[in-house]
Design an enzyme around this catalytic site. Structure first.
Site, mmCIF file in Angstrom:
data_model
loop_
_atom_site.group_PDB
_atom_site.id
_atom_site.type_symbol
_atom_site.label_atom_id
_atom_site.label_comp_id
_atom_site.label_asym_id
_atom_site.label_seq_id
_atom_site.Cartn_x
_atom_site.Cartn_y
_atom_site.Cartn_z
ATOM 1 N N ASN A 17 3.860 -29.086 -20.667
ATOM 2 C CA ASN A 17 4.147 -28.366 -21.906
ATOM 3 C C ASN A 17 5.164 -29.108 -22.771
ATOM 4 O O ASN A 17 5.224 -28.891 -23.977
ATOM 5 C CB ASN A 17 4.649 -26.956 -21.588
ATOM 6 C CG ASN A 17 4.783 -26.111 -22.833
ATOM 7 O OD1 ASN A 17 3.868 -26.018 -23.644
ATOM 8 N ND2 ASN A 17 5.940 -25.498 -23.008
ATOM 9 N N HIS A 60 3.910 -30.900 -26.063
ATOM 10 C CA HIS A 60 3.700 -30.025 -27.215
ATOM 11 C C HIS A 60 5.041 -29.634 -27.834
ATOM 12 O O HIS A 60 5.194 -29.658 -29.058
ATOM 13 C CB HIS A 60 2.927 -28.774 -26.802
ATOM 14 C CG HIS A 60 2.782 -27.772 -27.904
ATOM 15 N ND1 HIS A 60 1.966 -27.983 -28.986
ATOM 16 C CD2 HIS A 60 3.386 -26.580 -28.111
ATOM 17 C CE1 HIS A 60 2.056 -26.952 -29.809
ATOM 18 N NE2 HIS A 60 2.906 -26.090 -29.294
ATOM 19 N N GLU A 61 6.003 -29.289 -27.005
ATOM 20 C CA GLU A 61 7.325 -28.907 -27.511
ATOM 21 C C GLU A 61 7.967 -30.053 -28.285
ATOM 22 O O GLU A 61 8.547 -29.842 -29.346
ATOM 23 C CB GLU A 61 8.241 -28.490 -26.360
ATOM 24 C CG GLU A 61 7.918 -27.135 -25.791
ATOM 25 C CD GLU A 61 8.916 -26.703 -24.740
ATOM 26 O OE1 GLU A 61 9.993 -27.327 -24.632
ATOM 27 O OE2 GLU A 61 8.623 -25.740 -24.027
ATOM 28 N N ARG A 62 7.871 -31.254 -27.766
ATOM 29 C CA ARG A 62 8.458 -32.415 -28.442
ATOM 30 C C ARG A 62 7.807 -32.637 -29.796
ATOM 31 O O ARG A 62 8.485 -32.956 -30.777
ATOM 32 C CB ARG A 62 8.326 -33.662 -27.573
ATOM 33 C CG ARG A 62 9.243 -33.647 -26.381
ATOM 34 C CD ARG A 62 9.091 -34.914 -25.563
ATOM 35 N NE ARG A 62 9.953 -34.854 -24.418
ATOM 36 C CZ ARG A 62 9.546 -35.060 -23.173
ATOM 37 N NH1 ARG A 62 8.286 -35.351 -22.922
ATOM 38 N NH2 ARG A 62 10.404 -34.994 -22.178
#
Length: 102
Positions: free
Chosen positions: A47, A50-52
């Site tokens: 995940n 996506h967060e980055r």
């Protein structure tokens, strides 16, 4: 045995409920497992990409808004009898900020 929740200190995201969750000798029935046993870390790490990406997009947008506000302020503010943006050094600073954002 049980579950312990501690608030995680974050920078700028005080409204989110980010926390550390510790499970001490907690037994989870097989039917309640999410994914495969002992592969939870892998799911969390996947995940991160996506967060980055989202954080990078947000940071770029915030920088663009700050640049826009700086230019708007420079068009209104006057120093030494002329607008701030009419000073060559300020124009160079704005150009450099734009280059760094792009």
């Amino acid at each position: 045995p049980g579950i312990t929740v501690r608030r995680m200190k974050t920078q700028g995201w005080w409204s989110s409920n980010t926390a550390f969750i510790s499970f001490d000798d907690v037994r989870v029935p097989r039917k309640n497992l999410i994914g495969k046993l002992n592969e939870g870390f892998k799911a969390i790490v996947m995940n991160f990409n996506h967060e980055r990406f989202v954080l990078a997009a947000m940071a770029n947008r915030f920088a663009r808004v700050c640049l826009h506000d700086a230019i708007a302020y420079g068009r209104v503010r006057k120093t030494f009898g002329k607008r701030l943006v009419d000073h060559q050094v300020i124009r160079h600073k704005i150009a450099e900020m734009t280059r760094l954002i792009e």
